[in-house]
Each structure stands twice: as structure tokens, then as C-alpha cells.
Design a protein around this motif. Sequence first.
Motif, PDB file in Angstrom:
ATOM      1  N   LEU A   1       0.679  -1.268   0.008  1.00 36.10           N
ATOM      2  CA  LEU A   1       0.104   0.098   0.097  1.00 36.10           C
ATOM      3  C   LEU A   1       0.876   1.253  -0.078  1.00 36.10           C
ATOM      4  O   LEU A   1       0.600   2.372  -0.585  1.00 36.10           O
ATOM      5  N   HIS A   2       2.026   1.177   0.533  1.00 35.30           N
ATOM      6  CA  HIS A   2       2.743   2.271   0.695  1.00 35.30           C
ATOM      7  C   HIS A   2       3.288   3.033  -0.492  1.00 35.30           C
ATOM      8  O   HIS A   2       3.377   3.974  -0.646  1.00 35.30           O
ATOM      9  N   GLY A   3       3.394   1.880  -1.583  1.00 33.02           N
ATOM     10  CA  GLY A   3       3.783   2.378  -2.844  1.00 33.02           C
ATOM     11  C   GLY A   3       2.486   2.856  -3.639  1.00 33.02           C
ATOM     12  O   GLY A   3       2.699   3.623  -4.753  1.00 33.02           O
ATOM     13  N   HIS A   4       1.349   2.961  -2.905  1.00 34.97           N
ATOM     14  CA  HIS A   4       0.178   3.533  -3.767  1.00 34.97           C
ATOM     15  C   HIS A   4      -0.424   4.735  -2.882  1.00 34.97           C
ATOM     16  O   HIS A   4      -1.523   5.074  -3.264  1.00 34.97           O
ATOM     17  N   ALA A   5       0.365   5.091  -1.990  1.00 35.47           N
ATOM     18  CA  ALA A   5      -0.247   6.126  -0.839  1.00 35.47           C
ATOM     19  C   ALA A   5      -0.577   7.481  -1.919  1.00 35.47           C
ATOM     20  O   ALA A   5      -1.494   8.027  -1.637  1.00 35.47           O
ATOM     21  N   GLY A   6       0.011   7.736  -2.882  1.00 33.90           N
ATOM     22  CA  GLY A   6      -0.154   9.076  -3.977  1.00 33.90           C
ATOM     23  C   GLY A   6      -1.749   8.819  -4.466  1.00 33.90           C
ATOM     24  O   GLY A   6      -2.330   9.804  -5.025  1.00 33.90           O
ATOM     25  N   GLU A   7      -2.162   7.451  -4.488  1.00 25.34           N
ATOM     26  CA  GLU A   7      -3.361   7.433  -5.335  1.00 25.34           C
ATOM     27  C   GLU A   7      -4.527   7.325  -4.411  1.00 25.34           C
ATOM     28  O   GLU A   7      -5.748   7.519  -4.942  1.00 25.34           O
ATOM     29  N   VAL A   8      -4.384   7.125  -3.026  1.00 22.41           N
ATOM     30  CA  VAL A   8      -5.639   7.089  -2.418  1.00 22.41           C
ATOM     31  C   VAL A   8      -6.206   8.325  -1.900  1.00 22.41           C
ATOM     32  O   VAL A   8      -5.474   9.121  -1.457  1.00 22.41           O
ATOM     33  N   ARG A   9      -7.585   8.399  -2.230  1.00 14.45           N
ATOM     34  CA  ARG A   9      -8.210   9.574  -1.964  1.00 14.45           C
ATOM     35  C   ARG A   9      -8.979   9.897  -0.740  1.00 14.45           C
ATOM     36  O   ARG A   9      -8.927  10.813  -0.231  1.00 14.45           O
ATOM     37  N   ASP A  10      -9.472   8.648  -0.111  1.00 19.69           N
ATOM     38  CA  ASP A  10     -10.237   8.993   1.021  1.00 19.69           C
ATOM     39  C   ASP A  10     -10.219   7.213   1.932  1.00 19.69           C
ATOM     40  O   ASP A  10      -9.761   6.541   1.324  1.00 19.69           O
ATOM     41  N   ARG A  11     -10.897   7.306   2.687  1.00 19.98           N
ATOM     42  CA  ARG A  11     -11.110   6.167   3.731  1.00 19.98           C
ATOM     43  C   ARG A  11     -11.776   5.097   2.726  1.00 19.98           C
ATOM     44  O   ARG A  11     -11.060   3.878   2.989  1.00 19.98           O
ATOM     45  N   GLY A  12     -12.821   5.334   2.042  1.00 20.67           N
ATOM     46  CA  GLY A  12     -13.349   4.039   1.375  1.00 20.67           C
ATOM     47  C   GLY A  12     -12.488   3.632   0.433  1.00 20.67           C
ATOM     48  O   GLY A  12     -12.349   2.307   0.159  1.00 20.67           O
ATOM     49  N   HIS A  13     -11.773   4.497  -0.317  1.00 20.99           N
ATOM     50  CA  HIS A  13     -10.853   4.113  -1.418  1.00 20.99           C
ATOM     51  C   HIS A  13      -9.827   3.264  -0.567  1.00 20.99           C
ATOM     52  O   HIS A  13      -9.056   2.469  -1.095  1.00 20.99           O
ATOM     53  N   PHE A  14      -9.193   3.776   0.339  1.00 19.76           N
ATOM     54  CA  PHE A  14      -8.032   3.065   1.190  1.00 19.76           C
ATOM     55  C   PHE A  14      -8.509   1.740   1.461  1.00 19.76           C
ATOM     56  O   PHE A  14      -7.641   0.886   0.833  1.00 19.76           O
ATOM     57  N   PHE A  15      -9.747   1.302   1.832  1.00 21.93           N
ATOM     58  CA  PHE A  15     -10.132  -0.092   2.353  1.00 21.93           C
ATOM     59  C   PHE A  15     -10.439  -0.792   0.981  1.00 21.93           C
ATOM     60  O   PHE A  15     -10.036  -2.104   1.029  1.00 21.93           O
ATOM     61  N   ALA A  16     -10.852  -0.272  -0.175  1.00 24.07           N
ATOM     62  CA  ALA A  16     -10.898  -0.907  -1.310  1.00 24.07           C
ATOM     63  C   ALA A  16      -9.693  -1.290  -1.873  1.00 24.07           C
ATOM     64  O   ALA A  16      -9.396  -2.444  -2.188  1.00 24.07           O
ATOM     65  N   LEU A  17      -8.590  -0.441  -1.699  1.00 23.32           N
ATOM     66  CA  LEU A  17      -7.264  -0.778  -2.129  1.00 23.32           C
ATOM     67  C   LEU A  17      -6.676  -1.633  -1.160  1.00 23.32           C
ATOM     68  O   LEU A  17      -6.026  -2.750  -1.780  1.00 23.32           O
TER      69      LEU A  17
ATOM     70  N   CYS B   1     -13.877  -6.972  -2.030  1.00 27.36           N
ATOM     71  CA  CYS B   1     -13.837  -6.496  -0.703  1.00 27.36           C
ATOM     72  C   CYS B   1     -14.485  -7.506   0.246  1.00 27.36           C
ATOM     73  O   CYS B   1     -14.066  -7.809   1.351  1.00 27.36           O
ATOM     74  N   ARG B   2     -15.551  -8.391  -0.266  1.00 31.94           N
ATOM     75  CA  ARG B   2     -16.391  -9.385   0.341  1.00 31.94           C
ATOM     76  C   ARG B   2     -15.290 -10.616   0.704  1.00 31.94           C
ATOM     77  O   ARG B   2     -15.402 -10.981   1.876  1.00 31.94           O
ATOM     78  N   TYR B   3     -14.643 -11.232  -0.199  1.00 39.12           N
ATOM     79  CA  TYR B   3     -14.339 -12.395  -0.158  1.00 39.12           C
ATOM     80  C   TYR B   3     -12.696 -12.266   0.590  1.00 39.12           C
ATOM     81  O   TYR B   3     -12.280 -12.918   1.166  1.00 39.12           O
ATOM     82  N   PHE B   4     -11.834 -11.471  -0.155  1.00 43.93           N
ATOM     83  CA  PHE B   4     -10.576 -11.285  -0.008  1.00 43.93           C
ATOM     84  C   PHE B   4     -10.311 -10.521   1.242  1.00 43.93           C
ATOM     85  O   PHE B   4      -9.280 -10.741   1.938  1.00 43.93           O
ATOM     86  N   ALA B   5     -11.027  -9.474   1.483  1.00 44.57           N
ATOM     87  CA  ALA B   5     -11.035  -8.705   2.703  1.00 44.57           C
ATOM     88  C   ALA B   5     -12.090  -8.943   3.651  1.00 44.57           C
ATOM     89  O   ALA B   5     -11.661  -8.498   4.911  1.00 44.57           O
TER      90      ALA B   5
ATOM     91  N   GLU C   1     -19.595  -1.983   4.672  1.00 47.77           N
ATOM     92  CA  GLU C   1     -18.057  -1.669   4.539  1.00 47.77           C
ATOM     93  C   GLU C   1     -17.823  -1.775   3.188  1.00 47.77           C
ATOM     94  O   GLU C   1     -17.020  -0.712   2.585  1.00 47.77           O
ATOM     95  N   THR C   2     -18.273  -2.576   2.392  1.00 47.79           N
ATOM     96  CA  THR C   2     -18.097  -2.823   0.932  1.00 47.79           C
ATOM     97  C   THR C   2     -18.661  -1.502   0.210  1.00 47.79           C
ATOM     98  O   THR C   2     -17.951  -0.894  -0.736  1.00 47.79           O
ATOM     99  N   ALA C   3     -19.928  -1.112   0.474  1.00 47.48           N
ATOM    100  CA  ALA C   3     -20.475   0.085  -0.188  1.00 47.48           C
ATOM    101  C   ALA C   3     -19.849   1.206   0.157  1.00 47.48           C
ATOM    102  O   ALA C   3     -19.838   1.964  -0.443  1.00 47.48           O
ATOM    103  N   GLU C   4     -19.253   1.562   1.567  1.00 46.21           N
ATOM    104  CA  GLU C   4     -18.553   2.589   1.746  1.00 46.21           C
ATOM    105  C   GLU C   4     -17.235   2.571   1.075  1.00 46.21           C
ATOM    106  O   GLU C   4     -16.916   3.513   0.306  1.00 46.21           O
TER     107      GLU C   4
END
Length: 185
Positions: free
Chosen positions: A64-80, A147-151, A157-160
Motif C-alpha cells: 500500500l505504501h507504494g500506492h499512497a499517492g493514489e488513495v483519495r479517502d477512507r473508502g478508497h483506502f479500504f478498497a485498495l 472486498c467481500r471475499y478477500f478482505a 463496509e464494501t458499499a463505503e
Amino acid sequence: MSVPPDSALTQWLARARAGDGEALRQAFAGVYAELRRLAHRQLAGEPQRTLDTTGLVHEAFLRLHGHAGEVRDRGHFFALAARVMRQVVVDFARERLSEKRGSGERGQPLDGIDIAEAREAEHLLAIDEALRRLAEREPRQAQVVECRYFAGLTEPETAEALGIGERSVQRDWQQARAWLREQLA
């Protein structure tokens, strides 16, 4: 530690996008317990696993550290995070299979091979391949499965994480599972 409010995490992520390494560390510390919970859910069904919750969380953070510049918000963080955890688990399964198949090593006696573990890894790789095909057809359905199976995220939470309604998550989850079942049969 509980998950920080959406605004705090979003601010940390914005600072991290601007290059503030300390903000990324704060964001990770703020969501560490939640990531451990997700990793624990992900690994709960794996028999005789050698990848543990802490290992999965730390490996996911490194990626995730390598993608820090791509993350927009909390929801996007958890999807990533869900996508990265999927990659870690699948890579780990590939590694286990290559070890079982020899990977250039001397032959292993048959009594030393764990058939159940090999089948589990092969099944996980088959799911991953089917999920790639699904992503080509229905990208959002593939994200819901990640989101559902792997995380192990719940429907809310998936909707968010994906920025969609819970009903859309339910519909996509149902359709994706049916399609995957057909592909894996």
C-alpha cells in the motif's frame, strides 16, 4: 485503537499524497486494528496456514505504501487494501504451489506433500483467474468480490469502500458469486 474518523484519515491520506511520510505512518497506525481484523477474516478459513494475520497486514502495508499517492479517502483506502490483500494471499498461494511442485528443488517424498494445502492453493488460484475474467466483463462486481471475499468486508463496509449503495453491493455480490460458481464448476 479504533478506526479514526473519516475526516482524520482523509487528511492523513491527503498529506501522504503530498509526500508527507509521517502522515502515511499515522494513517497506517490509525487503521492498523481494522486491517488486522480484515486480515484475520481473510485467513480464518485457511487450514495449516503459514501466513499469519500480522504478516498479511505488514505485507499489505508495504504494498500500500507504494500506492499512497493514489488513495483519495477512507473508502478508497479500504478498497485498495482489499485488492492488495488479495494479491498478497494469491502470491503466497502461488509460492506454496511452486514449492509443492518442486520449483527446481530435489524431489519430495509423497508422504511429505500436504494434498489439502495444495488443493486449497490451487482453488485460490482458480478463483483469482476467474476473478480476473470477471473484472474484464464487470469490473465493479470483481471489486465487490475482492472486498467481500478477500478482505472480508461486510456489505455496508464494501458499499463505503466502493462508494456505492448497499443494494448495489448485494446485487453485484449475488451476480458475481453465481458467475464465479459457473466458471469454477
